[in-house]
Design a protein around this motif. Structure first.
Motif, PDB file in Angstrom:
ATOM      1  N   ARG A  80       0.839  -1.211   0.000  1.00 11.27           N
ATOM      2  CA  ARG A  80       0.000   0.000   0.000  1.00 11.27           C
ATOM      3  C   ARG A  80       0.871   1.257   0.000  1.00 11.27           C
ATOM      4  N   SER A  81       1.931   1.248   0.801  1.00 12.60           N
ATOM      5  CA  SER A  81       2.839   2.386   0.852  1.00 12.60           C
ATOM      6  C   SER A  81       3.515   2.585  -0.503  1.00 12.60           C
ATOM      7  N   HIS A  82       3.912   1.495  -1.135  1.00 10.20           N
ATOM      8  CA  HIS A  82       4.552   1.570  -2.440  1.00 10.20           C
ATOM      9  C   HIS A  82       3.591   2.122  -3.494  1.00 10.20           C
ATOM     10  N   GLU A  83       2.333   1.692  -3.445  1.00  9.36           N
ATOM     11  CA  GLU A  83       1.342   2.206  -4.406  1.00  9.36           C
ATOM     12  C   GLU A  83       1.150   3.709  -4.228  1.00  9.36           C
ATOM     13  N   GLY A  84       1.094   4.178  -2.964  1.00  9.43           N
ATOM     14  CA  GLY A  84       0.952   5.619  -2.703  1.00  9.43           C
ATOM     15  C   GLY A  84       2.148   6.386  -3.224  1.00  9.43           C
ATOM     16  N   ALA A  85       3.349   5.886  -2.988  1.00 11.98           N
ATOM     17  CA  ALA A  85       4.559   6.558  -3.459  1.00 11.98           C
ATOM     18  C   ALA A  85       4.590   6.565  -4.988  1.00 11.98           C
ATOM     19  N   LEU A  86       4.128   5.487  -5.612  1.00 10.05           N
ATOM     20  CA  LEU A  86       4.104   5.411  -7.065  1.00 10.05           C
ATOM     21  C   LEU A  86       3.123   6.439  -7.641  1.00 10.05           C
ATOM     22  N   ARG A  87       1.957   6.573  -7.004  1.00 11.10           N
ATOM     23  CA  ARG A  87       0.999   7.607  -7.468  1.00 11.10           C
ATOM     24  C   ARG A  87       1.605   9.001  -7.327  1.00 11.10           C
ATOM     25  N   GLU A  88       2.285   9.240  -6.231  1.00  9.88           N
ATOM     26  CA  GLU A  88       2.907  10.541  -6.005  1.00  9.88           C
ATOM     27  C   GLU A  88       3.974  10.823  -7.065  1.00  9.88           C
ATOM     28  N   VAL A  89       4.802   9.831  -7.384  1.00  6.95           N
ATOM     29  CA  VAL A  89       5.841  10.001  -8.405  1.00  6.95           C
ATOM     30  C   VAL A  89       5.210  10.250  -9.760  1.00  6.95           C
ATOM     31  N   ARG A  90       4.139   9.522 -10.080  1.00  5.54           N
ATOM     32  CA  ARG A  90       3.448   9.758 -11.363  1.00  5.54           C
ATOM     33  C   ARG A  90       2.878  11.172 -11.418  1.00  5.54           C
ATOM     34  N   GLY A  91       2.303  11.626 -10.297  1.00 11.53           N
ATOM     35  CA  GLY A  91       1.777  13.002 -10.256  1.00 11.53           C
ATOM     36  C   GLY A  91       2.879  14.019 -10.476  1.00 11.53           C
ATOM     37  N   LEU A  92       4.028  13.812  -9.826  1.00  9.99           N
ATOM     38  CA  LEU A  92       5.159  14.730  -9.998  1.00  9.99           C
ATOM     39  C   LEU A  92       5.671  14.700 -11.435  1.00  9.99           C
ATOM     40  N   ARG A  93       5.710  13.517 -12.042  1.00  9.73           N
ATOM     41  CA  ARG A  93       6.170  13.414 -13.428  1.00  9.73           C
ATOM     42  C   ARG A  93       5.204  14.132 -14.361  1.00  9.73           C
ATOM     43  N   ASP A  94       3.899  13.926 -14.129  1.00  7.52           N
ATOM     44  CA  ASP A  94       2.905  14.624 -14.968  1.00  7.52           C
ATOM     45  C   ASP A  94       3.035  16.140 -14.809  1.00  7.52           C
ATOM     46  N   ALA A  95       3.218  16.601 -13.554  1.00  9.09           N
ATOM     47  CA  ALA A  95       3.365  18.042 -13.317  1.00  9.09           C
ATOM     48  C   ALA A  95       4.622  18.567 -14.003  1.00  9.09           C
ATOM     49  N   HIS A  96       5.691  17.782 -13.959  1.00 10.12           N
ATOM     50  CA  HIS A  96       6.935  18.181 -14.607  1.00 10.12           C
ATOM     51  C   HIS A  96       6.748  18.283 -16.117  1.00 10.12           C
ATOM     52  N   GLU A  97       6.057  17.306 -16.688  1.00  9.68           N
ATOM     53  CA  GLU A  97       5.826  17.341 -18.139  1.00  9.68           C
ATOM     54  C   GLU A  97       4.973  18.554 -18.516  1.00  9.68           C
ATOM     55  N   ARG A  98       3.949  18.854 -17.712  1.00  9.91           N
ATOM     56  CA  ARG A  98       3.126  20.052 -17.988  1.00  9.91           C
ATOM     57  C   ARG A  98       3.965  21.319 -17.887  1.00  9.91           C
ATOM     58  N   HIS A  99       4.782  21.386 -16.870  1.00  7.33           N
ATOM     59  CA  HIS A  99       5.637  22.559 -16.683  1.00  7.33           C
ATOM     60  C   HIS A  99       6.628  22.690 -17.843  1.00  7.33           C
ATOM     61  N   GLU A 100       7.172  21.552 -18.294  1.00  2.00           N
ATOM     62  CA  GLU A 100       8.109  21.573 -19.413  1.00  2.00           C
ATOM     63  C   GLU A 100       7.422  22.070 -20.677  1.00  2.00           C
ATOM     64  N   ARG A 101       6.215  21.597 -20.939  1.00  2.00           N
ATOM     65  CA  ARG A 101       5.471  22.066 -22.122  1.00  2.00           C
ATOM     66  C   ARG A 101       5.178  23.563 -22.039  1.00  2.00           C
ATOM     67  N   ALA A 102       4.804  23.998 -20.831  1.00  2.00           N
ATOM     68  CA  ALA A 102       4.510  25.426 -20.655  1.00  2.00           C
ATOM     69  C   ALA A 102       5.758  26.259 -20.888  1.00  2.00           C
ATOM     70  N   LEU A 103       6.894  25.798 -20.435  1.00  2.00           N
ATOM     71  CA  LEU A 103       8.136  26.533 -20.651  1.00  2.00           C
ATOM     72  C   LEU A 103       8.491  26.588 -22.130  1.00  2.00           C
ATOM     73  N   LYS A 104       8.267  25.486 -22.823  1.00  2.00           N
ATOM     74  CA  LYS A 104       8.580  25.467 -24.250  1.00  2.00           C
ATOM     75  C   LYS A 104       7.675  26.425 -25.005  1.00  2.00           C
ATOM     76  N   GLU A 105       6.430  26.533 -24.557  1.00  2.00           N
ATOM     77  CA  GLU A 105       5.491  27.425 -25.245  1.00  2.00           C
ATOM     78  C   GLU A 105       5.814  28.893 -24.963  1.00  2.00           C
ATOM     79  N   THR A 106       6.214  29.201 -23.753  1.00  2.00           N
ATOM     80  CA  THR A 106       6.439  30.602 -23.392  1.00  2.00           C
ATOM     81  C   THR A 106       7.883  31.031 -23.486  1.00  2.00           C
ATOM     82  N   HIS A 107       8.761  30.127 -23.499  1.00  2.00           N
ATOM     83  CA  HIS A 107      10.175  30.477 -23.486  1.00  2.00           C
ATOM     84  C   HIS A 107      10.662  30.573 -24.919  1.00  2.00           C
ATOM     85  N   ALA A 108      11.328  31.626 -25.229  1.00  2.00           N
ATOM     86  CA  ALA A 108      11.839  31.840 -26.584  1.00  2.00           C
ATOM     87  C   ALA A 108      13.260  31.318 -26.675  1.00  2.00           C
TER      88      ALA A 108
END
Length: 149
Positions: free
Chosen positions: A113-141
């Motif tokens: 159960r602890s491992h599943e929670g940590a895995l969900r948290e890591v997936r959330g962080l990865r998704d947030a990172h990917e969104r942030h990366e896309r946003a930077l690519k769109e706004t960053h020249a």
């Protein structure tokens, strides 16, 4: 006596031949009887020696078996002591195998159960990172765009 001259004369004349033959037969039978008795005594002695040897072997084997059994008991006692010390060091001397198994299953469930929670948290962080990366690519020249700006 047969080979002596008087014995030969008696034999040829037939004098006393029946008596002589019966005496010889009796003497031969006594000799045979004495020989058989000696053979029986010899066999009895050999049988006694054989029994004594067998008893000695049985005693030796019993003594060896007792020594081996004693040695095995000591080794088993040492193994039991090492097992008890190991159980005590692991803190499992009070619980049975079934109780320890239940505790291990509970621990494995909690870990999963602890491992599943940590895995969900890591997936959330990865998704947030990917969104942030896309946003930077769109706004960053890029550098050429900055220079042109």
């Amino acid at each position: 006596m047969e080979n002596s001259p008087s014995g030969m004369v008696r034999f040829l004349t037939g004098a006393g031949s029946a008596a002589n033959l019966s005496e010889q037969a009796t003497a031969e039978s006594k000799i045979r009887t004495a020989e058989w008795e000696r053979q029986i005594e010899c066999l009895d002695q050999k049988e006694i020696e054989l029994h004594q040897t067998q008893l000695r072997l049985i005693r030796e084997q019993t003594a060896t078996f007792m020594r081996d059994l004693s040695s095995l008991r000591q080794e088993f006692s040492a193994v039991k002591q090492r097992q008890a010390a190991l159980e005590q060091s692991l803190g499992t001397s009070n619980g049975s195998v079934a109780e320890r198994l239940v505790a291990l299953e509970a621990f494995a469930g909690e870990y999963a159960r602890s491992h599943e929670g940590a895995l969900r948290e890591v997936r959330g962080l990865r998704d947030a990172h990917e969104r942030h990366e896309r946003a930077l690519k769109e706004t960053h020249a890029a550098m050429p765009e900055r220079m042109a700006y």
